[in-house]
Write a protein that holds these residues in place. Structure first.
Motif, mmCIF file in Angstrom:
data_model
loop_
_atom_site.group_PDB
_atom_site.id
_atom_site.type_symbol
_atom_site.label_atom_id
_atom_site.label_comp_id
_atom_site.label_asym_id
_atom_site.label_seq_id
_atom_site.Cartn_x
_atom_site.Cartn_y
_atom_site.Cartn_z
ATOM 1 N N THR A 178 0.846 -1.203 0.000
ATOM 2 C CA THR A 178 0.000 0.000 0.000
ATOM 3 C C THR A 178 0.882 1.254 0.000
ATOM 4 O OG1 THR A 178 -1.701 -1.150 1.228
ATOM 5 C CG2 THR A 178 -1.776 1.254 1.257
ATOM 6 N N LEU A 179 0.521 2.225 -0.847
ATOM 7 C CA LEU A 179 1.268 3.491 -0.947
ATOM 8 C C LEU A 179 0.461 4.628 -0.327
ATOM 9 C CD1 LEU A 179 2.643 3.269 -4.602
ATOM 10 C CD2 LEU A 179 3.827 2.752 -2.479
ATOM 11 N N SER A 180 1.217 5.552 0.329
ATOM 12 C CA SER A 180 0.587 6.765 0.882
ATOM 13 C C SER A 180 1.314 7.976 0.305
ATOM 14 C CB SER A 180 0.694 6.773 2.410
ATOM 15 O OG SER A 180 0.179 7.982 2.939
ATOM 16 N N PHE A 181 0.575 8.946 -0.204
ATOM 17 C CA PHE A 181 1.177 10.137 -0.826
ATOM 18 C C PHE A 181 0.911 11.376 0.035
ATOM 19 C CE2 PHE A 181 0.419 7.098 -4.170
ATOM 20 C CZ PHE A 181 1.541 7.185 -4.965
ATOM 21 N N GLN A 182 1.974 12.046 0.465
ATOM 22 C CA GLN A 182 1.881 13.317 1.212
ATOM 23 C C GLN A 182 2.459 14.410 0.324
ATOM 24 O OE1 GLN A 182 0.523 14.139 4.239
ATOM 25 N NE2 GLN A 182 0.988 16.218 3.578
ATOM 26 N N GLY A 183 1.597 15.264 -0.216
ATOM 27 C CA GLY A 183 2.074 16.221 -1.225
ATOM 28 C C GLY A 183 2.567 17.533 -0.683
ATOM 29 N N SER A 184 2.485 17.818 0.651
ATOM 30 C CA SER A 184 2.909 19.108 1.227
ATOM 31 C C SER A 184 4.345 19.031 1.713
ATOM 32 C CB SER A 184 1.991 19.485 2.393
ATOM 33 O OG SER A 184 2.426 20.655 3.017
ATOM 34 N N THR A 196 3.874 18.920 -6.716
ATOM 35 C CA THR A 196 2.964 18.732 -7.854
ATOM 36 C C THR A 196 3.060 17.308 -8.392
ATOM 37 O OG1 THR A 196 3.151 21.072 -8.445
ATOM 38 C CG2 THR A 196 2.367 19.558 -10.159
ATOM 39 N N VAL A 197 4.285 16.794 -8.511
ATOM 40 C CA VAL A 197 4.485 15.435 -9.022
ATOM 41 C C VAL A 197 3.854 14.426 -8.065
ATOM 42 C CG1 VAL A 197 6.216 13.667 -9.510
ATOM 43 C CG2 VAL A 197 6.559 16.025 -10.313
ATOM 44 N N GLN A 230 1.469 14.908 -5.844
ATOM 45 C CA GLN A 230 0.018 14.986 -5.868
ATOM 46 C C GLN A 230 -0.558 14.338 -7.128
ATOM 47 O OE1 GLN A 230 -0.959 19.112 -5.352
ATOM 48 N NE2 GLN A 230 -0.113 19.196 -3.263
ATOM 49 N N THR A 231 0.124 14.504 -8.227
ATOM 50 C CA THR A 231 -0.335 13.884 -9.478
ATOM 51 C C THR A 231 -0.281 12.367 -9.378
ATOM 52 O OG1 THR A 231 0.430 15.794 -10.747
ATOM 53 C CG2 THR A 231 0.068 13.748 -11.971
ATOM 54 N N LEU A 232 0.850 11.882 -8.819
ATOM 55 C CA LEU A 232 0.974 10.430 -8.634
ATOM 56 C C LEU A 232 -0.095 9.910 -7.684
ATOM 57 C CD1 LEU A 232 4.855 10.067 -8.391
ATOM 58 C CD2 LEU A 232 3.386 9.309 -10.267
ATOM 59 N N GLY A 233 -0.395 10.693 -6.656
ATOM 60 C CA GLY A 233 -1.409 10.269 -5.706
ATOM 61 C C GLY A 233 -2.769 10.132 -6.357
ATOM 62 N N ARG A 234 -3.084 11.138 -7.205
ATOM 63 C CA ARG A 234 -4.378 11.074 -7.887
ATOM 64 C C ARG A 234 -4.451 9.857 -8.816
ATOM 65 N NH1 ARG A 234 -3.649 16.718 -7.993
ATOM 66 N NH2 ARG A 234 -2.760 16.611 -10.096
ATOM 67 N N GLU A 235 -3.336 9.569 -9.511
ATOM 68 C CA GLU A 235 -3.303 8.420 -10.414
ATOM 69 C C GLU A 235 -3.411 7.109 -9.629
ATOM 70 O OE1 GLU A 235 -3.376 8.422 -13.694
ATOM 71 O OE2 GLU A 235 -3.543 10.633 -13.613
ATOM 72 N N TYR A 236 -2.756 7.080 -8.485
ATOM 73 C CA TYR A 236 -2.767 5.861 -7.680
ATOM 74 C C TYR A 236 -4.171 5.568 -7.165
ATOM 75 C CZ TYR A 236 -1.722 2.554 -3.945
ATOM 76 O OH TYR A 236 -1.726 1.449 -3.128
ATOM 77 N N LYS A 237 -4.884 6.684 -6.831
ATOM 78 C CA LYS A 237 -6.238 6.496 -6.325
ATOM 79 C C LYS A 237 -7.141 5.788 -7.330
ATOM 80 C CE LYS A 237 -6.877 10.117 -2.889
ATOM 81 N NZ LYS A 237 -7.634 11.318 -2.525
ATOM 82 N N LYS A 238 -6.874 6.047 -8.569
ATOM 83 C CA LYS A 238 -7.730 5.480 -9.604
ATOM 84 C C LYS A 238 -7.644 3.949 -9.642
ATOM 85 C CE LYS A 238 -7.367 9.523 -12.607
ATOM 86 N NZ LYS A 238 -6.901 10.006 -13.940
ATOM 87 N N ILE A 239 -6.499 3.429 -9.271
ATOM 88 C CA ILE A 239 -6.295 1.974 -9.402
ATOM 89 C C ILE A 239 -6.224 1.281 -8.049
ATOM 90 C CG2 ILE A 239 -5.095 2.217 -11.612
ATOM 91 C CD1 ILE A 239 -2.479 1.883 -10.109
ATOM 92 N N SER A 240 -6.292 2.058 -6.959
ATOM 93 C CA SER A 240 -6.186 1.439 -5.635
ATOM 94 C C SER A 240 -7.550 0.954 -5.168
ATOM 95 C CB SER A 240 -5.622 2.418 -4.625
ATOM 96 O OG SER A 240 -6.493 3.531 -4.508
ATOM 97 N N THR A 241 -7.522 0.018 -4.185
ATOM 98 C CA THR A 241 -8.750 -0.510 -3.620
ATOM 99 C C THR A 241 -9.303 0.466 -2.602
ATOM 100 O OG1 THR A 241 -7.632 -1.614 -1.807
ATOM 101 C CG2 THR A 241 -7.836 -2.840 -3.871
#
Length: 748
Positions: A433-439, A514-515, A517-528
């Motif tokens: 599982t991946l967690s993205f912190q964009g700040s 920005t990168v 946050q973008t990766l996080g949004r993409e990951y959300k699309k395919i994560s459970t």
């Protein structure tokens, strides 16, 4: 030689010896004979001496006096020679008899008496026959004076200064303090003679200290014994004599009047201004006959019968300037009826001002209004430059706002943490599982930027110093300023480098964020859903941790605040004008912590205070007076309102002080008159002719004697004065230089 008024002061020397003093001075005076008088006359002429006297020891040589008097011609500097004797007079003191040399100048009106003057001085074998050792007793001296029968002026020979511990033989000081004070303050002598320049300062200081500046008169004399060494005593003492000038006519009566008035005695030719803006005469026609009235460069007073047209004549001199058309027609007809035509006209460019009766009344009624306020304004110094004071106060305001900001930010952060919530943790997720912190936290560059802005302001100010103060800056000053500016520039550039580094780091952080946050949004699309839930929990936890860390950091900046700095004194600018002081100052005389606290109190509502540990934006808004509805930031409102309070206390204030009392706003009519004339004495106003009709009106006799008389004397030192008066006390006490009487008989 036929002068009736004083146009130029007289340069005098009333103490010169001749061969007649050989019984006391020996060989030093052997050359002082009639045959050698051309030597003395040439020396007197070379030093522009106008009035002189040969005053030998206890004897009088009439032939020498008569011959020297024959040299007094209009084409020479020497206009008057007066007869005189230097008597040795013994005075009784506690220490015995003390001889004092008394220079005695005689009235020269009766030449027959002068020829026999020496016969009245006791002589034995061609030497003085003293009755008290080497001097005449005081009683014998007055017996001699009475037997001669002429009016006299007595001058005490003073070698040492009053109060000096060093006693000199035959000096007025040698008689002791008590008797000397009797001489001084009982007017035993009309005037005291001195020679050394430094004595002038001590004499005047002594007179002022004893409150007798008007009663004590001092003149200089050469005491010359060898004429070819003049003005020195002899060839071994060729002193640079500070000659005395008298404002009087070249007569004995003129001398007598001058030495009874300290204002007519000076060691500089400064009685009159020497202005080209003056008149030598007034030309009138009386029934067609031309009359020329000579004027003094000093004070000229017009007196005469009532209703003779004095005011009309003065108004005509200025082409009826300031007189309404009806009054002008009436006065013109009256002058024609009296057979008077005023030929002289004084143009405006030659006049300082003209105060007729009406303008004086109006001026005195409202000295702080209109034209009169303009007159006052000329005497005030430039306003104080308050910009540096505002900047100093601004630093304290910024510290205040910084403290408020810290408290408000802390309370805001505390509130945000208190209200923070975390999503339920849920089941443990797989390691994949991946967690993205964009700040990404970054350093604040605003404190550095404010410092840079202030440094730039200082640099610009320093760059302008050379242009603004060229007349006073030395090369060393300019070099020092340049070095300081370079050092400030280095500090600025160093901090500009820091800002550039922070801004670069921000750009990199923003790019990374920005990168991420973008990766996080993409990951959300395919994560459970479970992975999304776990990622949200991790993100919220990270944000809360960051907030808590920030809160701790902010808490370190929160604490009690008070203004603490060295007081800044606001020094008034003062321009003394006579007995008045014109002052430019500000509402406050100091900026100190108490003043800053008072300003803060003024911007708060009644019974409201600020706790710098717990203040928040809502409470601050509630505490501030008249909070603007459209304001977003209460701290900015504090800053603006504090700036306004500082501007109030730095408001320019004008003050006129007399004996430390401010009289600017409370001026009585009589006091206004006194002040008005005090202002006119200021030479900076110009040197034109001052014309005034009945200046004594509206002023008490006491004020005339104690104040206005001296004001007019000083006015006359800077300009010619032409006045009309009906007050005998004003005329006599002022001791005018020229009196013009106009009567209905036709005599002028």
């Amino acid at each position: 030689m036929n002068q009736k008024i004083v146009r130029e002061p007289l340069k005098i020397d009333l103490h010169i010896h001749s061969a007649a003093s050989r019984h006391k001075d020996g060989p030093k005076v052997f050359a002082g004979t009639i045959e050698n008088l051309p030597t003395l006359v040439a020396a007197l002429d070379a030093h522009s001496v106008n009035m002189a006297a040969i005053t030998d020891h206890d004897c009088f040589d009439y032939q020498l006096f008569k011959t020297l008097r024959s040299y007094a011609q209009e084409e020479n500097s020497l206009h008057k020679v007066l007869p005189g004797v230097e008597f040795s007079v013994s005075f009784s003191t506690d220490d015995g008899q003390k001889p004092v040399h008394v220079v005695t100048i005689f009235d020269d009106a009766d030449d027959d008496v002068l020829q026999k003057l020496n016969d009245n001085i006791p002589m034995c074998d061609n030497e003085p026959d003293y009755d008290c050792g080497s001097a005449f007793s005081e009683d014998k001296y007055w017996d001699i004076i009475r037997s001669i029968g002429l009016n006299i002026v007595t001058v005490a020979h003073q070698k040492a200064t009053p109060g000096s511990s060093r006693k000199r033989v035959n000096d007025a000081n040698s008689v002791g303090e008590d008797l000397y004070n009797e001489f001084l303050f009982m007017e035993y002598f009309e005037v005291y003679e001195y020679k050394n320049r430094k004595n002038e300062l001590f004499n005047k200081s002594f007179a002022e200290k004893n409150g007798d500046a008007e009663r004590l008169r001092f003149i200089t004399s050469s005491d010359c014994h060898q004429w070819d060494a003049y003005p020195g005593i002899d060839k071994n003492n060729a002193d640079d004599l500070p000659f005395t000038y008298l404002k009087c006519l070249p007569t004995f009566r003129g001398l007598a009047m001058a030495v009874t008035d300290a204002s007519r005695i000076k060691t500089a030719n400064s009685f009159f201004s020497g202005s080209t803006k003056s008149l030598d005469e007034i030309v009138l026609e009386l029934d067609g006959d031309e009359q020329r009235i000579p004027l003094s460069p000093g004070i000229n007073a017009i007196i005469g019968d009532n209703s003779v047209g004095k005011s009309s004549i003065m108004n005509s001199l200025v082409d009826f300037d300031g007189v309404n058309a009806t009054a002008e027609r009436g006065q013109t007809r009256y002058l024609e009826k009296m057979g008077v035509k005023v030929v002289t006209s004084i143009p405006d460019k030659k006049r300082l001002t003209f105060d007729n009766q009406e303008s004086i009344r109006k001026t005195f009624e409202g000295l702080t209004d209109g034209k009169s306020r303009d007159l006052l304004g000329k005497h005030f110094p430039d306003p104080i430059d308050v910009q540096p004071l505002k900047e100093a106060a601004g630093v304290q305001i910024e510290l205040l706002c910084k403290a408020l900001s810290a408290s408000c930010n802390y309370q805001k952060a505390l509130c945000e943490i208190a209200n923070a919530t975390l999503p339920p943790e849920g089941k443990q997720l797989p390691a994949t599982t991946l967690s993205f912190q964009g700040s990404i936290p970054s350093q604040d560059d605003q404190p550095y930027q404010r410092l840079i802005d202030d440094l730039k302001t200082i640099e610009r100010k320093m760059e302008s110093l050379g242009d603004l103060h060229t007349s006073v800056l030395t090369d060393a000053d300019s070099k020092a300023i340049e070095i300081a500016r370079d050092q400030i520039s280095e500090v600025r550039k160093r901090h500009e480098g820091t800002v550039l580094k922070i801004q670069t780091e921000k750009k990199i952080a923003n790019a990374l964020s920005t990168v991420i946050q973008t990766l996080g949004r993409e990951y959300k699309k395919i994560s459970t859903d479970t992975q999304k839930h776990r990622a949200a929990y991790a993100s919220a936890t990270d944000e809360l941790s960051t907030a808590i860390a920030g809160l701790v950091k902010i808490e370190r900046t929160v604490g009690d605040f008070d203004f603490e700095f060295e007081p800044i004194e606001i020094v008034p600018k003062i321009n003394p004008v006579g007995w008045l002081s014109f002052i430019a100052k500000t509402q406050a005389d100091v900026i100190n912590p108490a003043v800053m606290r008072e300003c803060l109190t003024h911007i708060l509502k009644a019974r409201h205070t600020i706790d710098f540990k717990t203040a928040d934006r809502g409470g601050l808004i509630d505490a501030l007076k008249n909070y603007p509805e459209d304001a977003d930031d209460p701290i900015e409102v504090v800053r603006q309102n504090m700036d306004k309070e500082i501007a109030k206390i730095l408001r320019p204030v004008k003050s006129i002080n007399r004996d430390e009392d401010d009289v600017y706003e409370e001026l009585s009519q009589g006091f206004n008159a006194q002040m008005y004339f005090s202002l006119l004495r200021d030479a900076a106003l110009g040197d034109g002719i001052y014309l005034v009709d009945q200046p004594e009106d509206q002023i008490s006799q006491k004020a005339i004697k104690e104040v206005v008389i001296n004001e007019f004397r000083e006015i006359a030192e800077s300009r010619q004065v032409l006045l009309i008066t009906h007050n005998p006390q004003f005329l006599v006490n002022l001791d005018v230089d020229n009196v013009i009487f106009i009567g209905k008989s036709g005599d002028v």
